[in-house]
Design an enzyme around this catalytic site. Structure first.
Site, PDB file in Angstrom:
ATOM      1  N   HIS B  73      -0.327   0.362  -1.748  1.00 24.57           N
ATOM      2  CA  HIS B  73       1.073   0.663  -2.011  1.00 24.57           C
ATOM      3  C   HIS B  73       1.614  -0.143  -3.193  1.00 24.57           C
ATOM      4  O   HIS B  73       2.695   0.153  -3.695  1.00 24.57           O
ATOM      5  CB  HIS B  73       1.952   0.499  -0.761  1.00 24.57           C
ATOM      6  CG  HIS B  73       2.247  -0.911  -0.362  1.00 24.57           C
ATOM      7  ND1 HIS B  73       1.577  -1.589   0.616  1.00 24.57           N
ATOM      8  CD2 HIS B  73       3.184  -1.776  -0.823  1.00 24.57           C
ATOM      9  CE1 HIS B  73       2.071  -2.791   0.767  1.00 24.57           C
ATOM     10  NE2 HIS B  73       3.053  -2.941  -0.088  1.00 24.57           N
ATOM     11  N   ASP B 104      -4.566   0.976   3.209  1.00 25.56           N
ATOM     12  CA  ASP B 104      -3.693   0.273   2.273  1.00 25.56           C
ATOM     13  C   ASP B 104      -4.435  -0.772   1.448  1.00 25.56           C
ATOM     14  O   ASP B 104      -3.953  -1.887   1.235  1.00 25.56           O
ATOM     15  CB  ASP B 104      -2.522  -0.391   3.030  1.00 25.56           C
ATOM     16  CG  ASP B 104      -1.388  -0.791   2.109  1.00 25.56           C
ATOM     17  OD1 ASP B 104      -0.603  -1.682   2.482  1.00 25.56           O
ATOM     18  OD2 ASP B 104      -1.311  -0.243   0.983  1.00 25.56           O
ATOM     19  N   GLY B 184       6.729  -8.392  -2.501  1.00 21.48           N
ATOM     20  CA  GLY B 184       6.135  -9.039  -3.664  1.00 21.48           C
ATOM     21  C   GLY B 184       4.865  -9.781  -3.304  1.00 21.48           C
ATOM     22  O   GLY B 184       3.975  -9.956  -4.143  1.00 21.48           O
ATOM     23  N   SER B 186       2.797  -8.542  -1.269  1.00 19.47           N
ATOM     24  CA  SER B 186       1.834  -7.482  -0.981  1.00 19.47           C
ATOM     25  C   SER B 186       0.645  -7.525  -1.907  1.00 19.47           C
ATOM     26  O   SER B 186       0.792  -7.639  -3.127  1.00 19.47           O
ATOM     27  CB  SER B 186       2.487  -6.112  -1.143  1.00 19.47           C
ATOM     28  OG  SER B 186       3.421  -5.906  -0.152  1.00 19.47           O
ATOM     29  N   GLY B 244     -14.424  11.782  15.978  1.00 17.19           N
ATOM     30  CA  GLY B 244     -14.471  13.198  16.309  1.00 17.19           C
ATOM     31  C   GLY B 244     -14.153  13.378  17.792  1.00 17.19           C
ATOM     32  O   GLY B 244     -14.428  14.399  18.391  1.00 17.19           O
TER      33      GLY B 244
END
Lengths: 341, 577
Positions: B73, B104, B184, B186, B244
């Site tokens: 992100h 992410d 910030g 991140s 699955g």
């Protein structure tokens, strides 16, 4: 015996004496290394509580702290306990909790689950927090832990020890009394009922409900000190000074409207809402904070449906005890502590 | 005597004070050690800025040639090019390499040096609640002097699960910390008390105070990232794994299979509705949360050991994990971006401003940014940065090619030998036609007909077609065989990591598995469809034939228990028919 031998002869028992004295001090020295439990050991004394709520900003979970071998837990007295509570232990075992009692002033409740050999804190061990001492805060903050996951741990220090007056909402008052303020951010959803411990795993306090400091309006990272919690637990057990809502006995000398010094609106219909028409200046009701045009919402947390109901509730309160009245005024709710003595 | 005793008593009373002085010097020692550890971790941290100045975050450099980890992100609003500041005060060009939007995570590459300071990977499974840790990053993008901010705390919780936003930004098995994580931070690193990298910070729990730290931050564990690194380095858009099947807790608190896709590898390996999952990936599974946590750390196509119980019998299998999304769905989601970004880069430092919505229009790039894109980025649908994939494919193939001396391989390939049961084996592989004879049964490939339908011998999943394509790949290389790209590193049936190249051609897919050290081709899988088992051929007993390294043992695994071991006695290359 030679002179040297004589000197040696004197030194040896003396050395033994010194070692003996030092040994005593080692054993009794409080600053020595005690057997400290690990964090994961202390986490086994914590539990996750689930109950009522689940709406926006009213989470349906909080934390409970074990204080006895056989399943007594201290937690926050809140809406979460309104319709029964489920306690989930550190190892994931689930129990339906029985509400033993609550202390409305201290906003604490006592829960009991059917368990044995529960790891717990010694709530009566004499341990008073000191400003600056390092602490751990243990709680199920944000409800992150589920099932057999352990509660969260935060680190901080005791920032202040003193008296607080807290507030929830614009004009609703919360806990007021002695408190520990810590610099760890413990004022978060789900943390209430959690434990503040020292570095040896001793209980210092129980984390309070999400509340603001009434003086500044700031969110308050506070905990109710261990001594206050121990007192509350004792008072709950002995039924002293608190009117529990399940008490159905009618006291010989109950509280009356005259003693309170107030008048309700005329009961035109059977279920007239309990509006206060007039409060006598300087009366007990006036001193508590009640005013005319207030609508009585609850008496000691039990909702009041009508004037008749209100009078019935008063009839069950001994005039020698304190109780609480919550009213709706304008567009807010206020709770007052009332004492007619 | 009493004088001594008195003296000793007085001396002993001094001990509490001495103990206090000891504690103070202990504290000072701890402080100087802390300063040292932090100083050792800072040099490899980086501040990431979009080239138009609209946002950014933090990152950690993990290799001397400039690969760096961050959050997806953080890079999503940046596009392919970004600028990275280092604590030495320099700003470096950087390009996007690979992304894992579900988890992410993103990999970028700083340019311009081959001696970047690097972070040391830890084993994040060693962490315990209460361990010290610290975060390094650029909260509120406040570091105008490019010196990162450091926040110290403890590990507050482990193996935490944070629900995704839609299907993106799922933090499974993540680390919870009370070290301050703010917008910030991140993409920046979470380090243990020895200064080793244990995670990448990216999310936090926020509520009434807005998007600022309230003591609850989350980091993706480095052990999860290790599973994705090979694929990220290959410039891929990586998807996460699914079994699955869905699971639930039964009334005894056991994790049982609720629903299972019959097209999944798990079904083909034997798992059925009602089976109880005991362990996954080597970890005991005692709750649905643990199941989700364990699954969330693997990329699609990973292979994991699973233990399950049915009645009183325990089964141990190796399962290929499928992808959570279809290819199209994943690319579509990546285009649209996350629905509710958890921690946004804050451009002007005010914490109570709502995150900006990125406009869809492509802003024109600055000259410097354009240069980064022109030099280091290649666009191709389905890839984060095709240039890295192309280069990696070339490097894996040429290393194998050189090791096997394939330049001497041309013309017909003949292999003859026997099965374990004594049946004779004859294999002839050529450009136009190939044939296989097992005992008395002969199979011939019809080159004009669809390979996806030529799956002889029966039950093998396509052994003859697989061998035909294998020879073609050896002789012609990737350029002459179809659409070949790198799938990063995946574990084989022993759990050993292999470099994987994928070749799509003739309506089928062949995967080639190379050992990273010896560069040998250790296996290949021929997939005629995603819904049936592949023809898996394990290759070993390599011997030189005319200088070319050729395998002399073929272990063939097909559908429903088909297993044949072909031992080759004689192999000839290029003889005329």
């Amino acid at each position: 015996m030679s002179r040297q031998a004589k000197t040696l002869g004197r030194v040896e028992p003396t050395c033994r004496a010194i070692v003996f004295v030092l040994a005593i001090f080692q054993v009794t020295d409080n600053t020595g290394q005690a057997q400290t439990p690990s964090i994961s050991d202390v986490q086994t004394r914590m539990a996750k509580v689930y109950g009522a709520g689940g709406l926006s900003r009213l989470e349906s979970w909080q934390t409970a702290t074990a204080i006895s071998d056989d399943g007594l837990f201290v937690t926050a007295w809140s809406y979460v306990l309104d319709s029964g509570a489920t306690v989930v232990l550190d190892d994931g075992r689930r129990f339906t909790a029985e509400l033993i009692g609550h202390h409305p002033q201290k906003e604490l409740a006592l829960l009991k689950i059917d368990v044995t050999e529960q790891p717990h804190f010694e709530i009566n061990r004499n341990r008073t927090a000191e400003v600056g001492e390092p602490i751990f805060a243990m709680s199920n903050v944000y409800g992150v832990a589920t099932g057999n996951e352990s509660v969260s741990v935060q680190r901080g220090v005791v920032a202040a020890v003193g008296e607080v007056q807290t507030q929830r909402g614009r004009r609703t008052f919360g806990y007021s009394g002695p408190a520990l303020i810590v610099d760890a951010i413990i004022n978060n959803p789900g943390a209430a009922g959690g434990a503040i411990t020292d570095l040896n795993g001793e209980l210092l306090g129980i984390i309070g409900r999400e509340s603001r400091n009434a003086a500044s309006g700031l969110w308050l990272n506070f905990a109710i000190p261990r001594e206050q919690v121990a007192l509350a637990v004792e008072e709950i057990h002995s039924g002293k000074a608190i009117q529990t809502t399940t008490d159905r006995s009618i006291p010989a000398e109950p509280v009356t409207l005259e003693l309170l010094g107030m008048r309700m609106v005329p009961e035109i219909v059977t279920s007239t809402p309990p509006w206060i028409e007039h409060v006598v200046n300087g009366s007990a009701a006036w001193k508590a904070g009640l005013r005319s045009d207030d609508l009585i919402v609850s008496v000691s947390q039990v909702p009041t449906a009508s004037i008749t109901h209100f009078l019935e509730q008063l009839a069950h309160i001994d005039r020698d005890s304190e109780f609480f009245i919550m009213v709706q005024r304008e567009d807010g709710f206020l709770e007052f502590q009332v004492d007619v003595r | 005597m009493f004088l001594w005793l008195w003296f000793a008593t007085v001396a002993a009373w001094q001990f509490p004070v001495a103990a206090q002085t000891d504690r103070l010097s202990d504290a000072r020692l701890a402080e100087s050690q802390r300063i040292e550890v932090i100083a050792s971790a800072i040099p490899a941290t980086t501040g990431i800025f979009s080239t138009d100045g609209s946002g950014g975050g933090s990152g950690v450099v993990i290799s001397a040639d400039g690969y760096a980890l961050t959050n997806w992100h953080v890079v999503d609003p940046c596009g392919a090019a970004m600028y990275c500041s280092m604590p030495d005060g320099q700003v470096y060009d950087a390009v996007l390499v690979g992304i894992d939007p579900v988890g992410d995570v993103a990999l970028i590459k700083l340019q311009g040096r081959d001696d970047f300071p690097v972070a040391v990977f830890a084993d994040s499974d060693d962490l315990k609640v209460g361990d010290f840790c610290f975060a390094i990053g650029n909260p509120f993008l406040l570091a105008t002097n490019f010196q990162p901010s450091v926040s110290w705390g403890i590990v507050s919780g482990l193996h935490r699960y944070q629900y995704p936003s839609g299907t993106l930004l799922e933090y499974a098995n993540c680390i919870q910390t009370d070290a301050a994580i703010n917008p910030g931070n991140s993409g920046g690193g979470l380090f243990n008390g020895r200064g080793e990298l244990v995670g990448i910070n990216g999310r936090g729990s926020f509520e009434k105070r807005g998007r600022v730290n309230v003591g609850i931050g989350y980091a993706i564990s480095i052990n999860q990232i290790k599973h994705f690194l090979g694929q990220l380095k290959s410039g891929l858009i990586v998807d996460h794994a699914t079994l699955g099947a869905t699971v639930s807790s039964n009334r005894l608190g056991r994790v049982v299979v609720q629903d299972i896709l019959t097209s999944s590898d798990a079904w083909r390996r034997g798992i059925r509705y009602g089976d109880e999952i005991i362990s996954l990936g080597g970890r005991q599974i005692t709750s649905v949360n643990e199941f989700k946590n364990m699954l969330g750390i693997f990329p699609a196509d990973w292979r994991v050991p699973i233990e399950y119980r049915r009645d009183d019998e325990i089964f141990r299998i190796f399962v290929r994990l499928a992808s959570v999304h279809s290819r199209e769905k994943l690319l579509d989601i990546v285009q649209r971006g996350p629905e509710e970004p958890e921690i946004d880069p804050i451009p002007d430092g005010k914490p109570d401003i709502e995150p900006q919505i990125q406009p869809d229009i492509e802003k024109p790039l600055s000259k410097r940014a354009r240069a980064i894109v022109d030099t280091w980025f290649e666009q191709r649908d389905g890839f984060a940065n095709y240039q890295f994939n192309r280069k990696h494919t070339e490097s894996v193939w040429s290393a194998f090619h050189d090791q096997a001396q394939l330049s001497s391989l041309n013309g017909k390939l003949r292999l003859s030998g026997h099965e374990e049961n004594g049946l004779s084996v004859q294999i002839v592989l050529d450009d136009e036609s190939s044939g296989l004879q097992l005992g008395a049964t002969a199979h011939v490939l019809t080159p004009d007909s669809e390979l996806a339908k030529q799956l002889e011998p029966a039950g093998s999943g396509g052994l003859l077609s697989a061998l035909h394509l294998w020879r073609r790949m050896l002789v012609r290389g990737p350029t002459g065989s179809g659409d070949v790209y790198s799938l990063g590193m995946l574990p084989d049936w022993n759990g050993e990591l292999r470099e994987v190249l994928v070749c799509n051609s003739d309506g089928v897919q062949v995967r080639y598995f190379f050992a990273p050290d010896s560069r040998q081709l250790t296996a290949l899988e021929f997939w005629s469809s995603g819904e049936n088992d592949p023809c898996e051929i394990r290759l070993d007993d390599y011997r030189p034939v005319k200088n070319v390294q050729m395998p002399h043992r073929f272990t063939v695994i097909g559908e429903e228990g088909f297993l044949k071991v072909l031992q080759i006695d004689e192999c000839t290359i290029g003889e005329s028919p």
